[in-house]
Design a protein around this motif. Structure first.
Motif, PDB file in Angstrom:
ATOM      1  N   THR A   5       1.178  -1.308  -0.034  1.00 56.72           N
ATOM      2  CA  THR A   5       0.289  -0.385   0.175  1.00 56.72           C
ATOM      3  C   THR A   5       0.891   0.964   0.041  1.00 56.72           C
ATOM      4  OG1 THR A   5      -2.207  -1.138   1.305  1.00 56.72           O
ATOM      5  CG2 THR A   5      -1.839   1.573   1.058  1.00 56.72           C
ATOM      6  N   PRO A   6       0.576   2.002  -1.229  1.00 55.46           N
ATOM      7  CA  PRO A   6       1.453   3.426  -0.901  1.00 55.46           C
ATOM      8  C   PRO A   6       1.047   4.366   0.125  1.00 55.46           C
ATOM      9  CG  PRO A   6       0.159   3.183  -3.026  1.00 55.46           C
ATOM     10  CD  PRO A   6      -0.317   2.314  -1.890  1.00 55.46           C
ATOM     11  N   ARG A   7       1.929   4.932   1.174  1.00 56.06           N
ATOM     12  CA  ARG A   7       1.833   4.952   2.269  1.00 56.06           C
ATOM     13  C   ARG A   7       3.460   5.855   2.432  1.00 56.06           C
ATOM     14  NH1 ARG A   7      -1.144   0.468   5.568  1.00 56.06           N
ATOM     15  NH2 ARG A   7       1.395   0.375   6.319  1.00 56.06           N
ATOM     16  N   MET A   8       3.826   7.012   2.666  1.00 57.47           N
ATOM     17  CA  MET A   8       4.958   7.120   3.204  1.00 57.47           C
ATOM     18  C   MET A   8       6.080   6.159   4.265  1.00 57.47           C
ATOM     19  SD  MET A   8       6.498  10.422   2.279  1.00 57.47           S
ATOM     20  CE  MET A   8       5.496  11.457   2.608  1.00 57.47           C
ATOM     21  N   THR A   9       5.707   5.865   4.440  1.00 61.89           N
ATOM     22  CA  THR A   9       6.858   4.710   4.764  1.00 61.89           C
ATOM     23  C   THR A   9       6.942   3.449   4.219  1.00 61.89           C
ATOM     24  OG1 THR A   9       4.536   3.063   6.451  1.00 61.89           O
ATOM     25  CG2 THR A   9       6.080   4.496   7.781  1.00 61.89           C
ATOM     26  N   ASN A  10       6.444   3.310   3.788  1.00 61.77           N
ATOM     27  CA  ASN A  10       6.307   2.387   2.480  1.00 61.77           C
ATOM     28  C   ASN A  10       6.898   2.941   1.359  1.00 61.77           C
ATOM     29  OD1 ASN A  10       4.809   0.093   4.061  1.00 61.77           O
ATOM     30  ND2 ASN A  10       3.409   0.126   2.821  1.00 61.77           N
ATOM     31  N   GLU A  21       8.459   7.135  12.075  1.00 58.29           N
ATOM     32  CA  GLU A  21       8.018   8.347  11.463  1.00 58.29           C
ATOM     33  C   GLU A  21       9.148   9.181  12.023  1.00 58.29           C
ATOM     34  OE1 GLU A  21       4.375   9.232  14.029  1.00 58.29           O
ATOM     35  OE2 GLU A  21       3.934   7.433  13.693  1.00 58.29           O
ATOM     36  N   ASP A  62      -0.023   4.258  -8.398  1.00 57.70           N
ATOM     37  CA  ASP A  62       0.030   4.407  -7.338  1.00 57.70           C
ATOM     38  C   ASP A  62       0.640   5.575  -5.992  1.00 57.70           C
ATOM     39  OD1 ASP A  62      -2.773   3.022  -7.824  1.00 57.70           O
ATOM     40  OD2 ASP A  62      -2.052   1.553  -7.091  1.00 57.70           O
ATOM     41  N   TRP A  63       2.047   5.392  -6.425  1.00 62.14           N
ATOM     42  CA  TRP A  63       2.653   5.888  -5.419  1.00 62.14           C
ATOM     43  C   TRP A  63       2.586   7.511  -5.868  1.00 62.14           C
ATOM     44  CZ3 TRP A  63       5.303   4.299  -1.537  1.00 62.14           C
ATOM     45  CH2 TRP A  63       5.446   1.967  -1.823  1.00 62.14           C
ATOM     46  N   ILE A  66       1.625   9.572  -2.995  1.00 59.95           N
ATOM     47  CA  ILE A  66       3.234   9.712  -2.331  1.00 59.95           C
ATOM     48  C   ILE A  66       4.541  10.734  -2.518  1.00 59.95           C
ATOM     49  CG2 ILE A  66       4.563   8.250  -0.168  1.00 59.95           C
ATOM     50  CD1 ILE A  66       0.397   8.488  -0.130  1.00 59.95           C
ATOM     51  N   GLN A  69       3.353  13.750  -2.093  1.00 57.67           N
ATOM     52  CA  GLN A  69       3.417  14.497  -0.708  1.00 57.67           C
ATOM     53  C   GLN A  69       5.183  14.780  -0.414  1.00 57.67           C
ATOM     54  OE1 GLN A  69       1.270  11.671   1.696  1.00 57.67           O
ATOM     55  NE2 GLN A  69      -0.796  12.224   1.126  1.00 57.67           N
TER      56      GLN A  69
END
Length: 85
Positions: A5-10, A21, A62-63, A66, A69
């Protein structure tokens, strides 16, 4: 088939960076970019990281959200100076 799942952590994991974090906040705080510098042209990316960021953003994958961001976070100070905020 999506596996991550594209998230900042990933995104940080994909880039081979510490994804905690505090590490993400530290990275953003230490790597501010002037408004004239594109994210992929930042001197701290290696070629693989630069290629991943560029390809994912250009393909509107999808990335892309992110990555955008991250781009906004790294340019935040220069935008504030330009707008007087």
């Amino acid at each position: 088939m999506k596996t991550v799942t594209p998230r900042m952590t990933n995104l940080f994991l994909q880039l081979g960076l510490d994804a905690s974090e505090s590490a993400i906040a530290d990275f953003i705080g230490k790597h501010r970019l002037p408004s004239s510098k594109h994210l992929v042209d930042a001197p701290y990316w290696n070629e693989g990281q630069r290629q991943f960021l560029s390809e994912q953003y250009k393909s509107d994958a999808d990335w892309a959200i992110i990555i955008d961001q991250l781009n906004e976070s790294l340019h935040e100070d220069s935008v504030k100076r330009q707008t007087g905020l």
